[in-house]
Write an enzyme that holds these catalytic residues in place. Structure first.
Site, PDB file in Angstrom:
ATOM      1  N   GLU A 189      35.728  27.569  37.053  1.00  0.00           N
ATOM      2  CA  GLU A 189      34.908  28.081  38.163  1.00  0.00           C
ATOM      3  C   GLU A 189      33.539  27.403  38.181  1.00  0.00           C
ATOM      4  O   GLU A 189      32.956  27.185  39.242  1.00  0.00           O
ATOM      5  CB  GLU A 189      34.787  29.613  38.054  1.00  0.00           C
ATOM      6  CG  GLU A 189      36.095  30.284  38.447  1.00  0.00           C
ATOM      7  CD  GLU A 189      36.428  31.553  37.689  1.00  0.00           C
ATOM      8  OE1 GLU A 189      35.519  32.193  37.124  1.00  0.00           O
ATOM      9  OE2 GLU A 189      37.631  31.906  37.649  1.00  0.00           O
ATOM     10  N   GLU A 249      43.335  25.395  30.494  1.00  0.00           N
ATOM     11  CA  GLU A 249      43.769  26.342  31.525  1.00  0.00           C
ATOM     12  C   GLU A 249      44.402  25.595  32.684  1.00  0.00           C
ATOM     13  O   GLU A 249      43.787  24.693  33.249  1.00  0.00           O
ATOM     14  CB  GLU A 249      42.574  27.146  32.035  1.00  0.00           C
ATOM     15  CG  GLU A 249      41.789  27.798  30.920  1.00  0.00           C
ATOM     16  CD  GLU A 249      40.848  28.871  31.422  1.00  0.00           C
ATOM     17  OE1 GLU A 249      41.227  30.040  31.350  1.00  0.00           O
ATOM     18  OE2 GLU A 249      39.758  28.547  31.897  1.00  0.00           O
ATOM     19  N   GLY A 294      40.866  36.398  31.391  1.00  0.00           N
ATOM     20  CA  GLY A 294      39.966  36.897  32.438  1.00  0.00           C
ATOM     21  C   GLY A 294      40.296  38.340  32.767  1.00  0.00           C
ATOM     22  O   GLY A 294      39.908  39.270  32.057  1.00  0.00           O
ATOM     23  N   GLY A 295      41.070  38.541  33.835  1.00  0.00           N
ATOM     24  CA  GLY A 295      41.367  39.880  34.344  1.00  0.00           C
ATOM     25  C   GLY A 295      41.782  40.892  33.287  1.00  0.00           C
ATOM     26  O   GLY A 295      41.261  42.020  33.249  1.00  0.00           O
ATOM     27  N   ASN A 339      36.842  36.619  28.964  1.00  0.00           N
ATOM     28  CA  ASN A 339      35.813  36.096  29.866  1.00  0.00           C
ATOM     29  C   ASN A 339      35.640  37.111  30.995  1.00  0.00           C
ATOM     30  O   ASN A 339      36.489  37.193  31.876  1.00  0.00           O
ATOM     31  CB  ASN A 339      36.266  34.734  30.395  1.00  0.00           C
ATOM     32  CG  ASN A 339      35.313  34.159  31.426  1.00  0.00           C
ATOM     33  OD1 ASN A 339      34.198  34.662  31.588  1.00  0.00           O
ATOM     34  ND2 ASN A 339      35.741  33.123  32.122  1.00  0.00           N
ATOM     35  N   TRP A 340      34.548  37.848  30.936  1.00  0.00           N
ATOM     36  CA  TRP A 340      34.363  38.945  31.903  1.00  0.00           C
ATOM     37  C   TRP A 340      33.882  38.452  33.267  1.00  0.00           C
ATOM     38  O   TRP A 340      33.801  39.233  34.210  1.00  0.00           O
ATOM     39  CB  TRP A 340      33.378  39.978  31.351  1.00  0.00           C
ATOM     40  CG  TRP A 340      33.896  40.741  30.165  1.00  0.00           C
ATOM     41  CD1 TRP A 340      35.123  40.619  29.576  1.00  0.00           C
ATOM     42  CD2 TRP A 340      33.206  41.752  29.435  1.00  0.00           C
ATOM     43  NE1 TRP A 340      35.229  41.490  28.523  1.00  0.00           N
ATOM     44  CE2 TRP A 340      34.070  42.200  28.409  1.00  0.00           C
ATOM     45  CE3 TRP A 340      31.934  42.320  29.535  1.00  0.00           C
ATOM     46  CZ2 TRP A 340      33.705  43.194  27.503  1.00  0.00           C
ATOM     47  CZ3 TRP A 340      31.566  43.316  28.632  1.00  0.00           C
ATOM     48  CH2 TRP A 340      32.442  43.748  27.634  1.00  0.00           C
ATOM     49  N   LYS A 341      33.474  37.201  33.340  1.00  0.00           N
ATOM     50  CA  LYS A 341      32.993  36.625  34.612  1.00  0.00           C
ATOM     51  C   LYS A 341      31.896  37.515  35.221  1.00  0.00           C
ATOM     52  O   LYS A 341      31.135  38.112  34.469  1.00  0.00           O
ATOM     53  CB  LYS A 341      34.174  36.408  35.561  1.00  0.00           C
ATOM     54  CG  LYS A 341      35.301  35.625  34.867  1.00  0.00           C
ATOM     55  CD  LYS A 341      36.387  35.173  35.798  1.00  0.00           C
ATOM     56  CE  LYS A 341      37.458  34.443  34.994  1.00  0.00           C
ATOM     57  NZ  LYS A 341      38.505  33.873  35.819  1.00  0.00           N
ATOM     58  N   HIS A 389      33.981  26.051  32.283  1.00  0.00           N
ATOM     59  CA  HIS A 389      35.039  26.860  32.898  1.00  0.00           C
ATOM     60  C   HIS A 389      35.367  26.289  34.283  1.00  0.00           C
ATOM     61  O   HIS A 389      34.480  25.811  34.989  1.00  0.00           O
ATOM     62  CB  HIS A 389      34.599  28.320  33.009  1.00  0.00           C
ATOM     63  CG  HIS A 389      35.719  29.203  33.440  1.00  0.00           C
ATOM     64  ND1 HIS A 389      36.036  29.376  34.757  1.00  0.00           N
ATOM     65  CD2 HIS A 389      36.624  29.905  32.726  1.00  0.00           C
ATOM     66  CE1 HIS A 389      37.096  30.167  34.840  1.00  0.00           C
ATOM     67  NE2 HIS A 389      37.470  30.509  33.620  1.00  0.00           N
ATOM     68  N   SER A 438      45.970  33.851  33.594  1.00  0.00           N
ATOM     69  CA  SER A 438      46.835  35.025  33.784  1.00  0.00           C
ATOM     70  C   SER A 438      47.600  35.441  32.520  1.00  0.00           C
ATOM     71  O   SER A 438      48.750  35.862  32.599  1.00  0.00           O
ATOM     72  CB  SER A 438      47.807  34.793  34.941  1.00  0.00           C
ATOM     73  OG  SER A 438      47.083  34.664  36.148  1.00  0.00           O
ATOM     74  N   GLY A 450      43.605  33.761  37.523  1.00  0.00           N
ATOM     75  CA  GLY A 450      43.388  34.852  38.457  1.00  0.00           C
ATOM     76  C   GLY A 450      44.456  34.966  39.532  1.00  0.00           C
ATOM     77  O   GLY A 450      44.309  35.724  40.485  1.00  0.00           O
TER      78      GLY A 450
HETATM   79  P1  PGA Z   1      42.655  35.091  34.288  1.00  0.00           P
HETATM   80  O1  PGA Z   1      41.352  34.184  33.991  1.00  0.00           O
HETATM   81  O2  PGA Z   1      43.154  35.558  32.928  1.00  0.00           O
HETATM   82  O3  PGA Z   1      42.157  36.216  35.138  1.00  0.00           O
HETATM   83  O4  PGA Z   1      43.648  34.227  34.956  1.00  0.00           O
HETATM   84  C1  PGA Z   1      41.357  33.263  32.960  1.00  0.00           C
HETATM   85  C2  PGA Z   1      40.079  32.476  32.962  1.00  0.00           C
HETATM   86  O5  PGA Z   1      39.483  32.273  34.028  1.00  0.00           O
HETATM   87  O6  PGA Z   1      39.613  32.028  31.904  1.00  0.00           O
END
Ligand code: PGA
Length: 260
Positions: A107, A177, A244-245, A17-19, A105, A223, A183
């Site tokens: 966010e 999650e 994500g990251g 997920n590149w956000k 998600h 993470s 993050g």
């Molecule tokens: P993260 O993000 O791996 O940076 O914790 C995961 C996500 O938001 O799906």
């Protein structure tokens, strides 16, 4: 006597997920890097997904053509079309070749006010349009501290997904999650992840059948990185990750895919 033991067909999935990261050139380079990096990996029953931002979907799809990389969307609107400034419909996604969309998600839930009710509408629209849905859910830190995490997760599933007929579950991937792990560098222990994934699978089984539950991929997110991926993925009910990251660097993403 019939042998009633079900053979699981569920896929392993690593979804990046590149956000709100990567401009057009960075998108081209990252897709190119990932497709090259995983070209020779034996991805038996394993899918590698990337979710760039809307404006770069077409670029990513072009770059991913004839490769093992699938390009998916981060979100969509629940209506077909109309006066919804800034929004993107399922048909628009389909018209450029997107087959899978992330819905719910954390966010989107916490920063953009997407409620369980809105998310259920999004899920319905995506299913109606033939899109696969990666449905995200999970508890906040205070829920876990108060020992409410199972109830919170069950509510999110009941409100967002459990109205669906069993047949629609062919189009559903679950992404659990711990919101407190997104993050932050904090991860749940593999045991915490397994405990929750087993609980989720049991809920799906009780709602439908063992076969629906066994065939549903449940991803873990929060993470995940090269150093912890293998241990998390080794758990029997963890079928991959939403990353994500660590999905923004070719080597890290490749290492996570290899870990599966
Ligand atoms: P993260 O993000 O791996 O940076 O914790 C995961 C996500 O938001 O799906």
């Amino acid at each position: 006597m019939f042998n009633t033991k079900t053979v699981s067909m569920r896929s392993k999935i690593v979804a990046g997920n590149w956000k709100m990261n990567n401009d057009c050139n960075e998108t081209k380079n990252l897709v190119k890097g990932i497709r090259k990096a995983i070209k020779r990996l034996p991805l038996k029953n394993t899918r590698a997904l990337v979710a760039p931002t809307f404006v770069n979907l077409t670029t990513a799809i072009k770059r991913a053509k004839k490769s093992k990389v699938e390009v998916v969307a981060q979100n969509m609107h629940q209506e077909n079309s109309g006066a919804f400034t800034g929004e993107i419909s399922a048909d628009m996604l389909k018209s450029i070749g997107v087959k899978t969309v992330i819905v719910g998600h954390s966010e989107r839930r916490s920063l953009f006010g997407e409620t369980d009710e809105i998310l259920a509408e999004k899920v319905n629209k995506a299913i109606e349009k033939g899109l696969e849905v990666i449905f995200c859910f999970g508890e906040q830190l205070e829920d876990r501290k108060a020992n409410n995490h199972f109830t919170v997760v069950q509510n999110q599933l009941e409100k967002g997904l459990f109205h669906l007929e069993a047949i629609a579950w062919n189009q559903i991937v679950l992404a659990y999650e711990h919101v407190w792990a997104i993050g932050t560098g904090e991860t749940a222990s593999p045991e915490q992840a397994q405990e929750m994934h087993a609980f989720i699978r049991k809920l799906v089984q009780e709602k439908h059948t063992t076969s629906v539950a066994d065939n549903t991929s449940i991803l873990y997110g929060g993470s995940v990185k090269p150093s912890n991926a293998q241990e998390i993925f080794s758990k029997p009910d963890v079928d991959g990750g939403l990353i994500g990251g660590a999905s923004l660097k070719v080597e890290d993403f490749k290492a996570i895919i290899k870990a599966i």
